[in-house]
Design a protein around this motif. Structure first.
Motif, PDB file in Angstrom:
ATOM      1  N   ALA A 413      -4.842  -1.830   0.637  1.00 44.10           N
ATOM      2  CA  ALA A 413      -4.752  -3.287   0.522  1.00 44.10           C
ATOM      3  C   ALA A 413      -5.705  -3.821  -0.543  1.00 44.10           C
ATOM      4  O   ALA A 413      -5.357  -4.729  -1.313  1.00 44.10           O
ATOM      5  CB  ALA A 413      -5.054  -3.927   1.879  1.00 44.10           C
ATOM      6  N   LEU A 414      -6.909  -3.263  -0.608  1.00 41.84           N
ATOM      7  CA  LEU A 414      -7.889  -3.727  -1.589  1.00 41.84           C
ATOM      8  C   LEU A 414      -7.455  -3.387  -3.014  1.00 41.84           C
ATOM      9  O   LEU A 414      -7.643  -4.189  -3.936  1.00 41.84           O
ATOM     10  CB  LEU A 414      -9.252  -3.107  -1.295  1.00 41.84           C
ATOM     11  CG  LEU A 414      -9.955  -3.571  -0.019  1.00 41.84           C
ATOM     12  CD1 LEU A 414     -11.228  -2.769   0.216  1.00 41.84           C
ATOM     13  CD2 LEU A 414     -10.292  -5.063  -0.108  1.00 41.84           C
ATOM     14  N   CYS A 415      -6.868  -2.215  -3.219  1.00 43.76           N
ATOM     15  CA  CYS A 415      -6.492  -1.780  -4.568  1.00 43.76           C
ATOM     16  C   CYS A 415      -5.199  -2.435  -5.050  1.00 43.76           C
ATOM     17  O   CYS A 415      -5.088  -2.825  -6.216  1.00 43.76           O
ATOM     18  CB  CYS A 415      -6.345  -0.262  -4.606  1.00 43.76           C
ATOM     19  SG  CYS A 415      -7.894   0.652  -4.396  1.00 43.76           S
ATOM     20  N   PHE A 416      -4.230  -2.563  -4.174  1.00 49.57           N
ATOM     21  CA  PHE A 416      -2.930  -3.068  -4.594  1.00 49.57           C
ATOM     22  C   PHE A 416      -2.849  -4.591  -4.601  1.00 49.57           C
ATOM     23  O   PHE A 416      -2.196  -5.177  -5.461  1.00 49.57           O
ATOM     24  CB  PHE A 416      -1.831  -2.509  -3.692  1.00 49.57           C
ATOM     25  CG  PHE A 416      -1.463  -1.087  -3.993  1.00 49.57           C
ATOM     26  CD1 PHE A 416      -1.822  -0.484  -5.192  1.00 49.57           C
ATOM     27  CD2 PHE A 416      -0.760  -0.324  -3.081  1.00 49.57           C
ATOM     28  CE1 PHE A 416      -1.494   0.830  -5.470  1.00 49.57           C
ATOM     29  CE2 PHE A 416      -0.405   0.993  -3.343  1.00 49.57           C
ATOM     30  CZ  PHE A 416      -0.778   1.566  -4.541  1.00 49.57           C
ATOM     31  N   GLY A 417      -3.506  -5.223  -3.625  1.00 43.02           N
ATOM     32  CA  GLY A 417      -3.358  -6.672  -3.533  1.00 43.02           C
ATOM     33  C   GLY A 417      -1.920  -7.028  -3.190  1.00 43.02           C
ATOM     34  O   GLY A 417      -1.253  -6.346  -2.406  1.00 43.02           O
ATOM     35  N   PRO A 418      -1.371  -8.095  -3.803  1.00 46.00           N
ATOM     36  CA  PRO A 418      -0.004  -8.519  -3.468  1.00 46.00           C
ATOM     37  C   PRO A 418       1.089  -7.646  -4.079  1.00 46.00           C
ATOM     38  O   PRO A 418       2.251  -7.742  -3.687  1.00 46.00           O
ATOM     39  CB  PRO A 418       0.067  -9.943  -4.028  1.00 46.00           C
ATOM     40  CG  PRO A 418      -0.912  -9.940  -5.161  1.00 46.00           C
ATOM     41  CD  PRO A 418      -2.024  -9.030  -4.736  1.00 46.00           C
ATOM     42  N   HIS A 419       0.756  -6.804  -5.073  1.00 37.95           N
ATOM     43  CA  HIS A 419       1.786  -6.016  -5.746  1.00 37.95           C
ATOM     44  C   HIS A 419       1.266  -4.618  -6.046  1.00 37.95           C
ATOM     45  O   HIS A 419       0.165  -4.447  -6.581  1.00 37.95           O
ATOM     46  CB  HIS A 419       2.215  -6.690  -7.052  1.00 37.95           C
ATOM     47  CG  HIS A 419       3.200  -5.886  -7.845  1.00 37.95           C
ATOM     48  ND1 HIS A 419       4.504  -5.706  -7.435  1.00 37.95           N
ATOM     49  CD2 HIS A 419       3.074  -5.201  -9.013  1.00 37.95           C
ATOM     50  CE1 HIS A 419       5.143  -4.953  -8.325  1.00 37.95           C
ATOM     51  NE2 HIS A 419       4.306  -4.633  -9.289  1.00 37.95           N
ATOM     52  N   ALA A 420       2.070  -3.610  -5.688  1.00 35.82           N
ATOM     53  CA  ALA A 420       1.679  -2.216  -5.906  1.00 35.82           C
ATOM     54  C   ALA A 420       2.095  -1.777  -7.309  1.00 35.82           C
ATOM     55  O   ALA A 420       3.089  -1.078  -7.488  1.00 35.82           O
ATOM     56  CB  ALA A 420       2.315  -1.321  -4.849  1.00 35.82           C
TER      57      ALA A 420
END
Length: 466
Positions: A413-420
């Motif tokens: 969640a921290l690395c991707f945020g709203p978009h992977a």
């Protein structure tokens, strides 16, 4: 002691009930993945609410494993296996007739607690049989337990989709009825009867206060790891206070829930827990994070992304089977850590234009590490944990694994945020490289692995220092 030869004392009649009980947890961990959308449609709930169907089982399992392990040590593995099967069977029936989504989440909590019985009880049964024979547990027996779990992880989503197609999403819960029924029947038929509960352990009294403080401490940690943020900083503070109270209570107890003095003296066992947590942090980050990027960043369909991960799971099964040997534990742990380092570094250079063949190769590299770590750390645990506390030690082992799983979800969640996207995948690769490097360092500098002890030698050492 772990031996390389098989033995008739560890034949199918003993293994079938242990396998049937141990696979109940991975079954319920994987089948739910394909049921979240239809369950949400039934109750008019979004992804944020249905995600608790996954988190509830992880939380219950992480907290419940060492508690159930203690019950194994105190009252015997057979009793706990039978109770766990009955709990799972009852939860399977309840899941077929849910009144609300929250009620279904409650069923998942009960499933998490019921499926806790499998692994610590299996390890205790194997250890008891080894003590009877004096020949040790064949390494292939340990690898069979791991291979069965790996196989369930491979076929779980596919099986779940087939069940939903035949009978709707309630079938995801109904499948527990025949599976738990078989585990119950096999246990009644073939698992040796336990000694009287008063003989299972010198102290019959259960440290209820210690269990409560441990559970609340771990729950506060897990809740923060699932949704870290400035507004939730009170949770780590609560965890510290509860943890301090837990340590104080356990050190004063004559029959503690967790023998903290034994753990403090047993550095190799603590490092095994750390290795398991770090390794599965990386493995789960790939299982869930990599597939998200394949769909969002690489533009693959859900079916194509799932198919691309099949080689990872298949290689993991083969690696687990190949690692079913009693020797070379340190080498296999080094290969695991090295493979995770290499795979994590490769993620930094993967992008939306990377050829499919290379993407499959990256996944397969992680599969090798996944298969090796699942068996090797389990074998290491067997030689390091005291025989009379095998259930509790095995429960903590699984708790360490689930801590890694929940930390992986937070990291994604921290690395991707709203978009992977590619940038998020590269950040994830950097983070996993750091975690893998720490795992490699812990393994390289662990002196306890250079001269591995047999189980009998370990038990003698524990007897001398206690």
């Amino acid at each position: 002691m772990i031996t390389t030869a098989t033995s008739p004392r560890f034949g199918p009649r003993l293994l079938l009930p242990l396998i049937a009980s141990a696979v109940l947890n991975p079954v319920n961990s994987t089948l739910i993945a394909v049921a979240l959308v239809p369950i949400g449609q039934t109750f008019g709930a979004g992804p944020g609410h249905t995600a608790w169907l996954i988190s509830a089982l992880y939380l219950a399992t992480a907290v419940g494993q060492p508690v159930v392990g203690l019950l194994v040590d105190r009252f015997g593995a057979r009793r706990v296996l039978l109770t766990g099967a009955l709990v799972v069977l009852s939860a399977g029936v309840a899941g077929m007739f849910p009144l609300s989504l929250d009620g279904l989440i409650g069923v998942r909590v009960v499933l998490g607690l019921g499926t806790c019985a499998g692994f610590p009880a299996a390890m205790a049964v194997l250890r008891a049989r080894a003590e009877e024979t004096g020949a040790g547990v064949p390494a292939r027996v340990l690898s069979v337990l791991s291979i069965c779990s790996q196989t369930i992880m491979v076929v779980g989503p596919t099986l779940g989709g087939a069940l939903i197609g035949l009978a709707g999403w309630p079938a995801i819960f109904a499948v527990n009825v025949p599976l738990a029924g078989l585990a119950l029947l096999f246990t009644l038929l073939w698992v040796p009867k336990d000694a009287r509960s008063s003989e299972a352990r010198p102290h019959g009294r259960i440290d209820l206060l210690g269990i409560a403080l441990f559970s609340l401490t771990l729950l506060a940690v897990l809740l923060y790891l699932m949704h870290p943020g400035i507004g939730d900083l009170y949770l780590p503070a609560v965890a510290v206070l509860l943890g301090a109270a837990f340590v104080r209570v356990e050190l004063r107890s004559r029959a503690p829930f967790l023998d903290l003095r034994m753990l403090a003296r047993n550095g190799p066992l603590l490092r095994t827990y750390l290795r398991q947590s770090l390794a599965y942090l990386v493995v789960y980050a790939i299982m869930f994070g990599y597939v998200q990027w394949l769909e969002s960043g690489r533009g693959l369909t859900e079916a194509a992304a799932g198919a691309l991960l099949l080689p990872m799971s298949g290689v993991a099964v083969l690696a687990a089977a190949a690692s079913g040997r009693g020797r070379g534990i340190r080498l296999r742990l080094l290969l695991t850590a090295g493979g995770l380092v290499c795979g994590s570094v490769l993620l930094i250079f993967v992008g939306h234009g990377t050829p499919i063949g290379l993407l499959i190769g990256v996944a397969a590299l992680f599969g090798i590490a996944q298969g090796l770590t699942s068996v090797t750390n389990q074998a290491t645990l067997y030689t390091q944990a005291p025989a009379e506390q095998m259930g509790t030690a095995s429960g903590l082992f699984r708790t360490a694994q689930y801590l890694g799983a929940i930390a992986a979800a937070t990291l994604i969640a921290l690395c991707f945020g709203p978009h992977a996207g590619d940038a998020g995948l590269h950040e994830l690769g950097i983070a996993l490289t750091v975690v893998s490097a720490i795992l490699l360092a812990v393994t390289v500098f662990d002196r306890g692995l250079k001269k591995p002890r047999t189980a009998r030698e370990a038990d003698s050492r524990h007897a001398r220092v206690s």
